[in-house]
Scaffold this active site. Sequence first.
Site, PDB file in Angstrom:
ATOM      1  N   GLU A  63      35.051   4.369  37.521  1.00 50.16           N
ATOM      2  CA  GLU A  63      35.107   5.295  38.589  1.00 50.16           C
ATOM      3  C   GLU A  63      36.844   5.306  38.802  1.00 50.16           C
ATOM      4  O   GLU A  63      37.345   4.438  38.875  1.00 50.16           O
ATOM      5  CB  GLU A  63      34.302   5.092  39.827  1.00 50.16           C
ATOM      6  N   SER A 102      21.261  12.044  59.117  1.00 48.69           N
ATOM      7  CA  SER A 102      22.567  12.271  59.348  1.00 48.69           C
ATOM      8  C   SER A 102      23.668  11.749  58.485  1.00 48.69           C
ATOM      9  O   SER A 102      24.892  11.931  58.301  1.00 48.69           O
ATOM     10  CB  SER A 102      22.915  11.924  60.881  1.00 48.69           C
ATOM     11  N   LYS A 117      30.858  -3.615  31.763  1.00 48.81           N
ATOM     12  CA  LYS A 117      32.115  -3.609  32.382  1.00 48.81           C
ATOM     13  C   LYS A 117      31.879  -2.722  33.506  1.00 48.81           C
ATOM     14  O   LYS A 117      31.456  -1.396  33.100  1.00 48.81           O
ATOM     15  CB  LYS A 117      33.123  -3.125  31.146  1.00 48.81           C
ATOM     16  N   HIS A 142      22.301  -0.748  38.246  1.00 50.99           N
ATOM     17  CA  HIS A 142      22.342   0.254  36.964  1.00 50.99           C
ATOM     18  C   HIS A 142      22.440  -0.223  35.821  1.00 50.99           C
ATOM     19  O   HIS A 142      21.945   0.430  34.872  1.00 50.99           O
ATOM     20  CB  HIS A 142      23.533   1.190  37.508  1.00 50.99           C
ATOM     21  N   HIS A 170      19.155   5.169  40.905  1.00 56.67           N
ATOM     22  CA  HIS A 170      19.379   6.675  40.529  1.00 56.67           C
ATOM     23  C   HIS A 170      19.793   6.842  39.019  1.00 56.67           C
ATOM     24  O   HIS A 170      19.773   7.799  38.441  1.00 56.67           O
ATOM     25  CB  HIS A 170      20.190   7.454  41.515  1.00 56.67           C
ATOM     26  N   TYR A 171      20.477   5.732  38.501  1.00 51.64           N
ATOM     27  CA  TYR A 171      20.867   5.681  37.169  1.00 51.64           C
ATOM     28  C   TYR A 171      19.365   5.884  36.170  1.00 51.64           C
ATOM     29  O   TYR A 171      19.688   6.708  35.058  1.00 51.64           O
ATOM     30  CB  TYR A 171      21.635   4.660  36.767  1.00 51.64           C
ATOM     31  N   GLN A 196      27.596   9.916  31.416  1.00 52.26           N
ATOM     32  CA  GLN A 196      28.380  10.950  31.985  1.00 52.26           C
ATOM     33  C   GLN A 196      29.856  10.657  32.068  1.00 52.26           C
ATOM     34  O   GLN A 196      30.088   9.536  31.648  1.00 52.26           O
ATOM     35  CB  GLN A 196      28.055  10.937  33.658  1.00 52.26           C
ATOM     36  N   GLY A 242      17.328   7.940  36.590  1.00 50.43           N
ATOM     37  CA  GLY A 242      16.826   9.300  36.805  1.00 50.43           C
ATOM     38  C   GLY A 242      18.136  10.337  36.027  1.00 50.43           C
ATOM     39  O   GLY A 242      17.795  11.548  36.026  1.00 50.43           O
TER      40      GLY A 242
HETATM   41  N1  LIG Z   1      26.355   7.011  50.063  1.00 50.70           N
HETATM   42  C1  LIG Z   1      26.074   6.715  48.645  1.00 50.70           C
HETATM   43  O1  LIG Z   1      26.635   7.485  47.717  1.00 50.70           O
HETATM   44  C2  LIG Z   1      24.891   5.643  48.292  1.00 50.70           C
HETATM   45  C3  LIG Z   1      24.206   5.049  49.334  1.00 50.70           C
HETATM   46  N2  LIG Z   1      23.154   4.280  48.774  1.00 50.70           N
HETATM   47  C4  LIG Z   1      22.100   3.511  49.706  1.00 50.70           C
HETATM   48  O2  LIG Z   1      21.432   4.723  50.575  1.00 50.70           O
HETATM   49  C5  LIG Z   1      21.310   4.228  51.826  1.00 50.70           C
HETATM   50  C6  LIG Z   1      21.966   5.208  52.679  1.00 50.70           C
HETATM   51  O3  LIG Z   1      23.552   5.535  52.353  1.00 50.70           O
HETATM   52  P1  LIG Z   1      24.348   6.159  53.326  1.00 50.70           P
HETATM   53  O4  LIG Z   1      23.874   7.426  53.470  1.00 50.70           O
HETATM   54  O5  LIG Z   1      25.782   6.238  52.707  1.00 50.70           O
HETATM   55  O6  LIG Z   1      24.217   5.435  54.424  1.00 50.70           O
HETATM   56  P2  LIG Z   1      25.068   5.716  56.133  1.00 50.70           P
HETATM   57  O7  LIG Z   1      25.843   4.636  56.682  1.00 50.70           O
HETATM   58  O8  LIG Z   1      25.723   6.982  56.119  1.00 50.70           O
HETATM   59  O9  LIG Z   1      23.894   5.505  57.082  1.00 50.70           O
HETATM   60  C7  LIG Z   1      22.762   6.623  56.883  1.00 50.70           C
HETATM   61  C8  LIG Z   1      22.505   6.931  58.430  1.00 50.70           C
HETATM   62  O10 LIG Z   1      21.936   5.573  59.149  1.00 50.70           O
HETATM   63  C9  LIG Z   1      22.134   5.524  60.351  1.00 50.70           C
HETATM   64  N3  LIG Z   1      22.762   4.312  60.511  1.00 50.70           N
HETATM   65  C10 LIG Z   1      24.026   3.926  59.819  1.00 50.70           C
HETATM   66  N4  LIG Z   1      24.419   2.674  60.300  1.00 50.70           N
HETATM   67  C11 LIG Z   1      23.572   2.072  61.139  1.00 50.70           C
HETATM   68  C12 LIG Z   1      23.337   0.765  61.704  1.00 50.70           C
HETATM   69  N5  LIG Z   1      23.972  -0.034  61.893  1.00 50.70           N
HETATM   70  N6  LIG Z   1      21.964   1.013  62.527  1.00 50.70           N
HETATM   71  C13 LIG Z   1      21.249   1.889  62.729  1.00 50.70           C
HETATM   72  N7  LIG Z   1      21.323   2.940  61.869  1.00 50.70           N
HETATM   73  C14 LIG Z   1      22.559   3.279  61.309  1.00 50.70           C
HETATM   74  C15 LIG Z   1      23.012   6.514  60.713  1.00 50.70           C
HETATM   75  O11 LIG Z   1      22.329   7.615  61.476  1.00 50.70           O
HETATM   76  P3  LIG Z   1      22.324   7.830  62.932  1.00 50.70           P
HETATM   77  O12 LIG Z   1      23.281   7.175  63.632  1.00 50.70           O
HETATM   78  O13 LIG Z   1      22.195   9.141  63.239  1.00 50.70           O
HETATM   79  O14 LIG Z   1      20.831   7.100  63.282  1.00 50.70           O
HETATM   80  C16 LIG Z   1      23.583   7.176  59.298  1.00 50.70           C
HETATM   81  O15 LIG Z   1      23.712   8.412  59.200  1.00 50.70           O
HETATM   82  C17 LIG Z   1      21.826   2.886  51.920  1.00 50.70           C
HETATM   83  O16 LIG Z   1      21.253   1.937  51.797  1.00 50.70           O
HETATM   84  C18 LIG Z   1      22.934   2.787  50.901  1.00 50.70           C
HETATM   85  O17 LIG Z   1      23.331   1.544  50.406  1.00 50.70           O
HETATM   86  C19 LIG Z   1      22.794   4.015  47.556  1.00 50.70           C
HETATM   87  C20 LIG Z   1      23.503   4.623  46.739  1.00 50.70           C
HETATM   88  C21 LIG Z   1      24.866   5.470  46.874  1.00 50.70           C
HETATM   89  O1  LIG Z   2      24.832   3.346  43.424  1.00 48.75           O
HETATM   90  C1  LIG Z   2      26.024   3.478  43.531  1.00 48.75           C
HETATM   91  O2  LIG Z   2      26.224   4.678  42.655  1.00 48.75           O
HETATM   92  C2  LIG Z   2      27.550   5.427  42.527  1.00 48.75           C
HETATM   93  C3  LIG Z   2      27.849   5.968  41.237  1.00 48.75           C
HETATM   94  O3  LIG Z   2      26.859   6.831  41.187  1.00 48.75           O
HETATM   95  P1  LIG Z   2      27.127   8.039  40.207  1.00 48.75           P
HETATM   96  O4  LIG Z   2      25.796   8.807  40.004  1.00 48.75           O
HETATM   97  O5  LIG Z   2      28.406   8.951  40.926  1.00 48.75           O
HETATM   98  O6  LIG Z   2      27.813   7.599  38.766  1.00 48.75           O
HETATM   99  C4  LIG Z   2      28.751   4.459  43.136  1.00 48.75           C
HETATM  100  O7  LIG Z   2      29.797   5.029  43.281  1.00 48.75           O
HETATM  101  C5  LIG Z   2      28.304   3.550  44.289  1.00 48.75           C
HETATM  102  O8  LIG Z   2      29.315   2.555  44.596  1.00 48.75           O
HETATM  103  C6  LIG Z   2      26.891   2.909  43.963  1.00 48.75           C
HETATM  104  O9  LIG Z   2      26.494   2.406  45.599  1.00 48.75           O
END
Ligand SMILES: NC(=O)C1=CN([C@@H]2O[C@H](COP(=O)(O)OP(=O)(O)OC[C@H]3O[C@@H](n4cnc5c(N)ncnc54)[C@H](OP(=O)(O)O)[C@@H]3O)[C@@H](O)[C@H]2O)C=CC1
Ligand SMILES: O=C1O[C@H](COP(=O)(O)O)[C@@H](O)[C@H](O)[C@H]1O
Length: 590
Positions: A317, A114, A434, A341, A279-280, A478, A282
């Site tokens: 960014e 979600s 940087k 990254h 993901h960098y 990018q 990739g």
């Molecule tokens: N978003 C991004 O751009 C990036 C994210 N990440 C990493 O990817 C992972 C997921 O990120 P993201 O999707 O943004 O995370 P979210 O905060 O959107 O969390 C993902 C899901 O986890 C569940 N959740 C959130 N908080 C909690 C909590 N405290 N306890 C239990 N369940 C929880 C929720 O689902 P539900 O309540 O339905 O169970 C939520 O939809 C993280 O580790 C993040 O650091 C890495 C790079 C970029």
């Molecule tokens: O891992 C992360 O990356 C994004 C930037 O990723 P990009 O592929 O869009 O360049 C960054 O915004 C985020 O803070 C960080 O957690």
Amino acid sequence: MASCFNTTASTSLALSSPSSSSASVKHDKYLSRRQLGLPQTQKTRFGVSAQLRKRFQVKSSNGYPLSVVSSQDGLTKKSPTKEHAQNGPVDEVVHFSGPTQTETTVSITVVGASGDLAKKKIFPALFALFYEGFLSEHFTIFGYARSKLTDEELREMISRTLTCRIDNRENCEAKMDQFLQRCFFHSGQYGSEADFMELDKKLREKEVGRLPNRLFYLSIPPNIFIDVVRCASQSASSPSGWTRIIVEKPFGRDSESSGELTRCLKQYLTEDQIFRIDHYLGKELVENLSVLRFSNLVFEPLWSRQYIRNVQLIFSEDFGTEGRGGYFDSYGIIRDIMQNHLLQILALFAMETPVSLDAEDIRNEKVKVLRSMRPLQLDDVVVGQYKGHTKGGRTYPAYTDDPTVPKNSLTPTFAAAALFIDNARWDGVPFLMKAGKALHNKGAEIRVQFRHVPGNLYKRSFGTDLEKSTNELVIRVQPDEAIYLKINNKIPGLGMRLDRSTLNLLYSSKYTKEIPDAYERLLLDAIEGERRLFIRSDELDAAWALFTPLLKELEQKKIAPELYPYGSRGPVGAHYLAAKYNVRWGDLSS
Ligand SMILES: NC(=O)C1=CN([C@@H]2O[C@H](COP(=O)(O)OP(=O)(O)OC[C@H]3O[C@@H](n4cnc5c(N)ncnc54)[C@H](OP(=O)(O)O)[C@@H]3O)[C@@H](O)[C@H]2O)C=CC1
Ligand SMILES: O=C1O[C@H](COP(=O)(O)O)[C@@H](O)[C@H](O)[C@H]1O
């Protein structure tokens, strides 16, 4: 020994699936169709086609044929992989299931379905793989989260973020429908083995009659990683195929917490099953870095202190932490971008030539170069934080205006640092990093500034700025992926004036095919058991060892970040830092 976060389960090493080591294809000796440049046939993506099997004698990396797989109730065997040699032996359970199930299937469970990352990146990447024929004929996707969604609601949610971005847009709608029909949802708690058992039941229904392989993608906050790994490995791992887990960053906050995370993960998984994603790695141009270095004679001989003056790794960014302030405030830009990254790019840039393209050979070289680096010094670091700014009648918020960020937060949203590699190749060459949010532009680049030409005969023809006459190689990761080299040439005419020109490989001009998103490549690699682009635990340890002392010092001394206006070029301190090493930052736009 400390317990693993809030988990209560036993610390048994039992895995109910083979480690991926027992069922994956070794990519140096046994190449995938993709690596061989062969067309993809949907049937052969996960399993290996009979044809290919015959041709390359595909074996699992423990030497058993692919039909021999491990399971919880099988025989126990010590697995002598390199990783195990480093971390001590790990019990691996191997079960001889007989050569019957030849058709494989893969189930991909997106845990945290979600959430933001799942919607934004993971489901779209899976769809792109499906669209392009990279997913096997038999695959199932499950979303797992606490939210109560029906299959239909999940499909509805996913469908909003899928795009037909691929150049061949034919039948996209139909493909989307086919894809969505393979997506299901299971609602459960992250620490509930019973809920994962229910998931297991549903997975078995879909997998029936085929050799089941399972991939779990942890797209959840880090505090619940171990709960999920425990439940998934004990209650929902594949009964006879491989089970792999993709772990998202952050991998801890420092050496200690990262070590603890690794220790906890390894209570339930072997290193071979853990795919730590950055993901960098990739991104197309990051993958291309090694190709550029090792398959062009013109670059590698110049790749050292003898010819390179400095290397710059720049991430920028043009938006703030909007929406992710809560997460960001406990990490900051150094942990969010630099320690992973940018450092990964640096390692690929600076490593010695690996013995082969095998994942272990590449990762060995990355570890070596990371271990040759000096831990960061406070004097070589500048930190900043963006403040509110009004421009053109529009007001941009300060970092601390985010309601999830404490008003007195000292968390850096910008950092610049000088790093050094104390080895024969790079002694004395500053590697400048940087990274910043809410800056004036968006991009990521590697800039290589070469030394001056000794005794340059054309010195006088350059005008006043000799600096500008040095060659510069830019790898623009990018946007607008490109590799360009700045050279000097004569301005046509009877006089002798020199100009600076650019030899430019701009991907969008050269290639019509759209560049795949990093998550597509990484998901496909995880499915194929290719570990080259994932972080090994000793790499992670080496990376944290460089940053942890600095991070602690910044926090203990409560170093106040230099404020910079939202949308600006960042703190001026970054320029002083560069000047200290006789460097001028390259400009992302030039
Ligand atoms: N978003 C991004 O751009 C990036 C994210 N990440 C990493 O990817 C992972 C997921 O990120 P993201 O999707 O943004 O995370 P979210 O905060 O959107 O969390 C993902 C899901 O986890 C569940 N959740 C959130 N908080 C909690 C909590 N405290 N306890 C239990 N369940 C929880 C929720 O689902 P539900 O309540 O339905 O169970 C939520 O939809 C993280 O580790 C993040 O650091 C890495 C790079 C970029
Ligand atoms: O891992 C992360 O990356 C994004 C930037 O990723 P990009 O592929 O869009 O360049 C960054 O915004 C985020 O803070 C960080 O957690």
